[in-house]
Design an enzyme around this catalytic site. Structure first.
Site, mmCIF file in Angstrom:
data_model
loop_
_atom_site.group_PDB
_atom_site.id
_atom_site.type_symbol
_atom_site.label_atom_id
_atom_site.label_comp_id
_atom_site.label_asym_id
_atom_site.label_seq_id
_atom_site.Cartn_x
_atom_site.Cartn_y
_atom_site.Cartn_z
ATOM 1 C CG ASP A 405 -1.769 1.158 1.399
ATOM 2 O OD1 ASP A 405 -2.303 1.622 0.378
ATOM 3 O OD2 ASP A 405 -1.914 1.654 2.526
ATOM 4 C CE LYS A 406 0.200 7.508 -2.444
ATOM 5 N NZ LYS A 406 0.506 8.594 -1.483
ATOM 6 C CB THR A 407 -1.920 6.449 2.201
ATOM 7 O OG1 THR A 407 -2.020 7.055 0.917
ATOM 8 C CG2 THR A 407 -2.158 7.469 3.291
ATOM 9 C CG PHE A 514 -15.545 9.883 1.379
ATOM 10 C CD1 PHE A 514 -15.002 10.593 0.316
ATOM 11 C CD2 PHE A 514 -14.971 8.664 1.715
ATOM 12 C CE1 PHE A 514 -13.918 10.103 -0.380
ATOM 13 C CE2 PHE A 514 -13.887 8.165 1.023
ATOM 14 C CZ PHE A 514 -13.346 8.892 -0.034
ATOM 15 C CE LYS A 537 -13.767 17.215 2.788
ATOM 16 N NZ LYS A 537 -13.062 17.632 3.988
ATOM 17 C CB THR A 648 -1.960 3.590 -3.802
ATOM 18 O OG1 THR A 648 -2.479 4.688 -3.056
ATOM 19 C CG2 THR A 648 -1.610 4.071 -5.200
ATOM 20 N N GLY A 649 -5.074 3.648 -3.520
ATOM 21 C CA GLY A 649 -6.315 4.293 -3.933
ATOM 22 C C GLY A 649 -6.092 5.724 -4.373
ATOM 23 C CG ASP A 650 -3.280 8.694 -2.703
ATOM 24 O OD1 ASP A 650 -4.397 8.732 -2.180
ATOM 25 O OD2 ASP A 650 -2.259 9.174 -2.185
ATOM 26 C CG ASP A 790 -1.461 1.841 6.845
ATOM 27 O OD1 ASP A 790 -1.574 2.927 7.434
ATOM 28 O OD2 ASP A 790 -1.838 1.663 5.680
#
Length: 1108
Positions: A405-407, A514, A537, A648-650, A790
């Site tokens: 994962d990234k974040t 969200f 947003k 990642t979800g980014d 994480d």
């Protein structure tokens, strides 16, 4: 009648009805009570009553255990040459040790269950609080929960101490999110905040049957009042309090139990976790089959030769041993079958039953070294590494693909506000999130300036469009306030706290929450002047298509630049609503909320219609810094031959920038993109995707010259390639439309991926992460995969991979709890794999090969002895030696070796990642190393037997002319055997500790002591005292001493010679700064790559002597 209250109520399948407080609606109405399970949580496998039969059944499913049970029964039933004790005692030892280990682990689970089940809860009955144990809660009970207590079951929130009927909870133990979430009571029950008032409530709840999705719940509550029409209200996830979540910032709440015990969402999420098996276990089973074939061959040969031998009447029935009448009349085929079974029993020790228990003990005890590793201890969280599954230790040394994962994994998940842009004008500031607080370090710096009204609108949007709550300053878990501050911000999203600074008084009408699919959230508010506004947003990919197209360009420039710099971006939009538009939205939302079926789809449709034709105001940029040493770790994993994929979800630009920063992509890496940007959004996107796939396939595979012999675990390309793919394109590849000719998309895509040095998958849903892992895991050759993450969104890929690693990060502990191993930081993965993984694999591989080797040495002389005793099934060794060989004489040295051996220093393993490749692809448990060990065992077995046989050519070994008998012959062979296999292990040991010395020399001393003791006493329970004084008498002969020493040296001489030659060769070619020992199945590395044709070195390369 209910159609008025329940819009969209077409199907009623799979629902349950709960009577609140067990108060029936009407005495005249017929009501059949539904049966629900109690509130007991059961994670244990056994009970006192079923432990013995269930555990025995599980253990005897193992081939070796079941085989020894059959052998034991044959020894009991048939007249065999050895006592049943010789098989029964080792089997009993193995079964007992394993049962004790599994029983202890299950006792720990029982204890954990009891802590939960016996905890105290308060139930409201007859307007009074009644104290009960948690396991006694029934569906329909009204439960009171106080601040900082966990919910004992899944509750529908009825009322709280807050006037507005809200409460705050943390769900870190469920989904990993450590932030506060707001839940709401049904507005008609919010006033019922006393025991008397809540007990007077008459209502029923209709909801779906239990299902594991934490974020979905569909139901309705029907409230009955005297002389009034019943009122129906919708229930959703915001009304459901989940078992395991903790109540925060609220003095108390009342809730009604809807799901209890094993039907709670928490219990359903922890069920069905598949059992992972290591590649070593598969190798053991394959080797067992080979040795079983050897055993059957030996028994068949001996049975056949026995009847060839007995075809001569003199051999069959000599004058001194005539057959009885019963023996003459026995059916010959039955006699042959009985003889075959007897030989099977005689040679059965070639199957190492005690290996299983040694392997289990090695895995269990070895896992503590990970937990005890001080270098993997994190001072910040005061925790070290955690081992949840010790069965996979050796898999850590075999990983080929790492999915991360990234974040929060590569980055710190600590957000810092960098800048924002309003109508294309950039504003910079230094606002950071520090333990839940927002603080400003100076005046706002701006570059150009937007209109004041637009600035105010932008700031109001940030102030209103969030889920941040303000808590009066007091002690809250996980939040540390500044003494001068009176308020604490708590939120369900960490980056929101970095944006919120203040708020103006607005009336909040609706929150459009969200979710990962919409990737945005909205609020509808009414100003003091009565104006209706919608603020939204979200990610640029979800906001841009919903705003006026002419407004996009000036903001898009800033968003793209911020993403290239590695910042997380959010876009902000708004829309003014007329009263008529709002009334329509309000009606549609309420109708959708009341639906029991397809509620999510109906809500999503209303959200989609509402969030259209908005006006873009601006965007924000928040930085998420890289974790310490994450770049160095990825470099080391690459150097070790592993391929690293980031899932990642980014958004793509942010993720790409992070991948460059952490050196996943190098500046020389040529990037291949399969994204919405390159594929396009048109109807021809599948055709365009196919064209791109074929183009990349040609570039990476078809146009690349073939390498002779192949380069294993290298990327075979002079040019490094990196692939970037997003979630929507991946969906096209994995789930192509039926009419498209794209069945081969997946195969082409996979071939491209496998040729790339690194792969970045962005905009990924949690399920897609698991699909990617599964796709790679199921490719040809079944490469070993590892997933590390994480958050709760990483759990699916952690469970899917061969090895799952959880990071103990800021997103709670869901990933750590579902993983096989948990580490505090991503940088700890380097030592976990390169040092611990490498050593665990080498140790257990040596253990497995050594067990087969020493048992072949043990049984081969017994087989050869049959050629000299007329195939009469005469045992070579005494029953005590047969029984104790694997249990006592040779078990502890190999266990100590498999726990403590470091053939290469740990610092060297960590600093030189290429060493990891030398044991890749299960190198030490392939067929060539196995055959090497087998031939070694056969050679030594021949030396033992024929060496002693030639010694006995001189019939008198003593000065007085006395001769030695067959038990002395067997004892000499056994003595040479025990000393040789133990000294062989001493020769293999590179890392000596006091424990190695103690068990190796102690085992030899114990054998000598036992032999003196066993032969020095007349044992009353033995029918024949055949070993009486044999060992002591044997050692009175000088010839015997000389023979034992000489045979041990001859057996080990080839090994010593090869090691010395290898050492000389290594010294002459030494180029590196240090000397590395070469294991039997280490591979040669050339120019940074491992040649497959050299996968196993010559036996001359085996274990050079360690220079101390």
């Amino acid at each position: 009648m209910w159609s008025v209250w329940c819009a969209g109520e077409e199907k009623r399948v799979g629902t349950r009805t709960v009577v609140v407080g067990h108060r029936t609606v009407s005495e005249t109405d017929a009501y059949v009570a539904q049966k629900f399970c109690d509130n007991r949580i059961v994670s244990s496998k056994y009970t006192i009553w079923n432990f013995l039969p269930k555990n025995l059944f599980e253990q005897f499913r193992r081939i070796a255990n079941f085989y020894f049970l059959i052998i034991f029964l044959v020894q009991v039933i048939v007249d065999t040459p050895t006592s049943p004790i010789t098989s029964g005692l080792p089997l009993f030892f193995v079964i007992t040790v394993t049962a004790i280990k599994q029983g202890y682990e299950d006792w720990l689970r029982h204890r954990a269950d009891n802590e939960v089940n016996k905890s105290t809860v308060f139930i409201v009955e007859n307007a009074k609080q009644v104290q009960k144990e948690s396991e006694k809660i029934k569906v329909g009970d009204i439960v009171e929960v106080k601040a900082d207590e966990t919910f004992p079951c899944d509750l529908i929130f009825l009322a709280s101490s807050s006037v507005d009927g809200t409460c705050y909870v943390t769900t870190a133990s469920l989904d990993g999110e450590s932030n506060f979430k707001t839940h709401y009571a049904v507005r008609d029950t919010t006033v019922l905040c006393t025991d008397e008032a809540i007990d007077a409530l008459t209502a029923t709840i209709e909801c779906e049957q239990p299902q594991p999705d934490l974020y979905k719940f569909v139901g309705r509550i029907i409230i009955y009042r005297s002389n009034q029409e019943p009122i129906a209200r919708s229930l959703g996830p915001e009304n459901l309090l989940l078992k395991g979540a903790t109540l925060k910032n609220t003095k108390k709440i009342y809730g009604v139990a809807v799901y209890t015990g094993m039907e709670t969402k928490m219990a359903l999420n922890y069920q069905g976790k598949s059992q992972k098996r290591s590649a070593v276990e598969k190798s053991i089973n394959a080797f067992l089959i080979v040795y079983l074939c050897i055993l059957l061959s030996k028994a068949t040969v001996c049975t056949t030769l026995k009847y060839v031998w007995q075809s001569n009447p003199f051999n069959d029935e000599p004058w001194y041993n005539e057959k009885t009448k019963k023996e003459r009349e026995t059916f010959k085929v039955l006699r042959m079958f009985t003889d075959f079974l007897s030989f099977m029993v005689l040679f059965n020790f070639i199957i190492p039953v005690s290996m299983y228990v040694t392997v289990e003990m090695q895995k269990f005890l070895g896992s503590f070294f990970i937990s005890w590793d001080k270098e993997m201890y994190d001072e910040e969280i005061k925790e070290g590494a955690l081992v949840n599954t010790s069965d996979l230790n050796e898999e850590l040394g075999q990983v080929e693909f790492v999915f991360t994962d990234k974040t929060g994994t590569l980055t710190e998940n600590s957000m810092e506000f960098i800048e924002c842009c309003i109508d294309g004008h950039k504003y910079k500031d230094c606002i950071s999130e520090v333990d839940g607080f927002s603080q400003t370090d100076g005046p706002l710096k701006y570059y150009g300036k937007a209109e004041k009204s637009r600035e105010e609108l932008f700031l109001r949007a940030l102030c209103l469009c969030h889920t941040v709550q303000i808590k009066e300053a007091d002690q809250v878990d996980g939040l540390i306030g500044h003494p001068e501050c009176k308020h604490t911000y708590i939120s369900s999203s960490p980056d929101e706290i970095a944006l919120v600074k203040g708020a103006e008084k607005y009336q909040l009408l609706h929150i459009l929450n969200f979710d990962p699919v919409r990737r945005r959230m909205s609020v509808i508010v009414r100003t003091i002047t009565g104006k209706l506004l919608l603020f939204c947003k979200g990610a640029d990919s979800s906001i841009f298509p919903r705003v006026q197209q002419e407004e996009i360009q000036q903001t898009k420039v800033h968003v793209d630049r911020n993403a290239m710099d590695g910042y997380r971006t959010l876009c902000v939009a708004f829309k003014e609503l007329t009263q008529k538009e709002y009334d329509k939205i309000d009606r549609q939302l309420n109708e959708a909320k009341m639906a029991l079926q397809d509620r999510e789809e109906k809500m999503a449709k209303v959200f989609e219609d509402t969030e259209a034709d908005m006006h873009l105001i601006g965007a924000t940029a928040v930085e998420d810094r890289l974790q310490e040493q994450s770049a160095e770790t990825i470099e080391a994993l690459h150097a070790a031959g592993m391929k690293v994929w980031v899932l990642t979800g980014d958004k793509m630009e942010t993720a790409k920038s992070t991948c460059y920063a952490c050196r996943l992509f190098q500046t020389s890496t040529e990037l291949l993109e399969l994204t919405v940007k390159t594929v396009g959004e048109s109807e021809r996107k599948e055709d365009r995707l196919h064209e791109l796939l074929l183009e990349y396939h040609k570039k990476l595979i078809q146009d690349v010259p073939k390498h002779r012999g192949g380069l294993k675990r290298s990327w075979t390309l002079s040019q490094d390639y990196g692939l970037i793919i997003d979630g929507s394109t991946l969906s096209l590849i994995l789930n192509p439309s039926q009419d498209s000719s794209s069945s081969n998309y997946k195969n082409i895509f996979l071939q491209i991926c496998l040729k790339c040095t690194a792969v970045l998958c962005c905009r990924m849903a949690p399920l897609q992460k698991a699909q990617i892992v599964r796709m790679v895991k199921n490719t040809k050759g079944s490469p070993i995969t590892l997933s590390i993450g994480d958050g709760a969104n990483d759990v699916s890929m952690i469970l899917e991979a061969h090895v799952g690693i959880g990071i103990k990060g800021k997103e709670g502990r869901q990933a750590a709890r579902n993983s096989d191993y948990a580490v505090p930081k991503f940088k700890h993965l380097r030592k976990l794999l390169l040092a611990h993984g490498h050593l665990y694999y080498v140790r257990i591989a040596h253990l497995v090969q050594y067990f087969f080797y020493k048992n072949l040495c043990f049984i081969l002389p017994q087989f050869l002895y049959q050629f000299f005793c007329g195939f009469s099934q005469q045992p070579l060794y005494d029953a005590a030696y047969l029984t104790m060989y694997n249990i006592c004489f040779t078990s502890l040295p190999i266990l100590a070796y498999s726990l403590l051996e470091q053939h290469i220093n740990i610092d060297t393993l960590t600093s030189d990642p290429q060493l990891y490749m030398k044991v890749s692809d299960n190198a030490m448990l392939q067929w060539r190393p196995f055959l090497y060990w087998t031939f070694l065992g056969a050679f030594e077995g021949l030396v033992f037997f024929f060496g002693v046989y030639f010694l006995f050519q001189n019939s008198s070994l003593e000065d007085n002319g006395k001769v030695f008998g067959n038990w002395t012959f067997g004892t000499i062979v056994f003595t040479v055997l025990v000393f040789t296999v133990t000294l062989k292990l001493a020769l293999d040991t590179r890392f000596w500790t006091w424990m190695n010395h103690f068990v190796i020399w102690g085992s030899l001393a114990f054998y000598v002591f036992f032999s003196f003791f066993w032969g020095g006493v007349i044992w009353p329970f033995l029918k024949q005292q055949r070993m009486y004084f044999v060992f002591a008498h044997m050692l009175t002969s000088v010839s015997t001493w000389l023979a034992i020493i000489l045979l041990i040296f001859i057996s080990l001489f080839p090994e010593i010679l090869l090691i010395v030659l290898k050492n000389i060769k290594e010294k002459s070619h030494q180029t590196g700064p240090f000397d590395l020992p070469m294991l039997v199945s280490y591979k040669r590395i050339e120019n940074g790559y491992v040649k497959t044709e050299d996968a196993v070195t010559n036996s001359a390369e085996r274990y050079p002597l360690r220079i101390l």
